[in-house]
Design an enzyme around this catalytic site. Sequence first.
Site, PDB file in Angstrom:
ATOM      1  N   SER A  38       8.847  14.877  -2.609  1.00 28.27           N
ATOM      2  CA  SER A  38       8.855  13.552  -2.002  1.00 28.27           C
ATOM      3  C   SER A  38       8.789  13.647  -0.474  1.00 28.27           C
ATOM      4  CB  SER A  38      10.090  12.781  -2.474  1.00 28.27           C
ATOM      5  OG  SER A  38       9.968  11.405  -2.212  1.00 28.27           O
ATOM      6  N   ASP A 203       6.900  10.690  -8.490  1.00 32.09           N
ATOM      7  CA  ASP A 203       7.901  11.356  -7.656  1.00 32.09           C
ATOM      8  C   ASP A 203       8.470  12.615  -8.314  1.00 32.09           C
ATOM      9  OD1 ASP A 203       9.985  12.014  -5.970  1.00 32.09           O
ATOM     10  OD2 ASP A 203      10.681   9.949  -5.732  1.00 32.09           O
TER      11      ASP A 203
END
Length: 361
Positions: A38, A203
């Site tokens: 991320s 993610d």
Amino acid sequence: MDADLVLEGGGVKGIGLVGAIRGLGDAGYRFRRVAGTSAGAIVGSLAAAGVPAEQLQRIMHELDYRKFQDGNLLTRLGRPGAALQMLLHKGVYKGDWLHDWVAGQLADAGVRAWGDLRISQQDDPGSALPPARSYKLVVIVSDVTDNRLLRLPWDYDRLGVSAGEVDEMPVADAVRASASIPFFFQPCMLKVPGRGGQVYLTDGGMLSNFPIDVFDRRDERRPRWPTFGVKLSARPGANLLAPAQSIRGVVRFALALVATMANAHDQMHLDDPSVVDRTVFVDTFGVKSTDFHLDAKTRDQLFDEGMRSGKKFLAGWNFDRYLDTYWKPAAAEGTGRAPTATAATAATTAEAAAKPAGDGA
């Protein structure tokens, strides 16, 4: 001095990662390989591309985080529009601005595709990594179509990308996928040849927000240099002492489930003293990952805390002492791997290819 680096995800708190990089870099460390999830993938990609810490600090300080919220007419309708956007597109914001910003920053550093981040024999004559692992960057991504974690570019073959095509895959695509905060950003979609459909990538923090073991050796050789981790939280125990969070509504409950999955996985690492002792812990003062209206003062606080934490960590760091305390050859343990060792070379190409994740550098 050389080291590998693993950066935790944390949304806008990622400027704390930059501060830690600056603190480690000021002490003379250069990073051979970087892995991240991320926000860690965003910062890590620029660091792996060779962007100096001072420039990285300026880039992240001048970044207008609000532009990440690239919605459409529906998102202007408030919560009802955002809810409809999630139903239609699996996320509120498109993530196009994020992708284009990352691609532009990488291009300025001379990086477009994974081939630009290959580790050559000139870069590291002592490396025995197999070609599929010889990259300066690893990005953690969640494949929600096939319910698995991917380490890109290492695992592109699982997506139907041939070995000859990996070097042409855009780095920004992988970073954008890793930074796709569930429900906030729409997932990335990748058309896979021969699959008759698309794979949804999102993610990486859903499955591992702090992949500290990704570069760990799996052979009996003594590591040439350490792997440092940077975690955007206080030292272990902070989660246990934190006040209970309010969970209202389906979206908040779903996000809490995602956070639980990520934290439970990574907590197993933090229960290991050998991980704690090689990790820089950066206090982020309760800032939320999606606080895209972060003011300049708070940004400076996060950066300064990251740099302070990095320098504090190094004040007590000694690599030889660390190895004497924790490292044992895999053969001695009888497990086929050395779980606490970090690495710079694999024993042989054939051995490295046969072993599991993080088989040395």
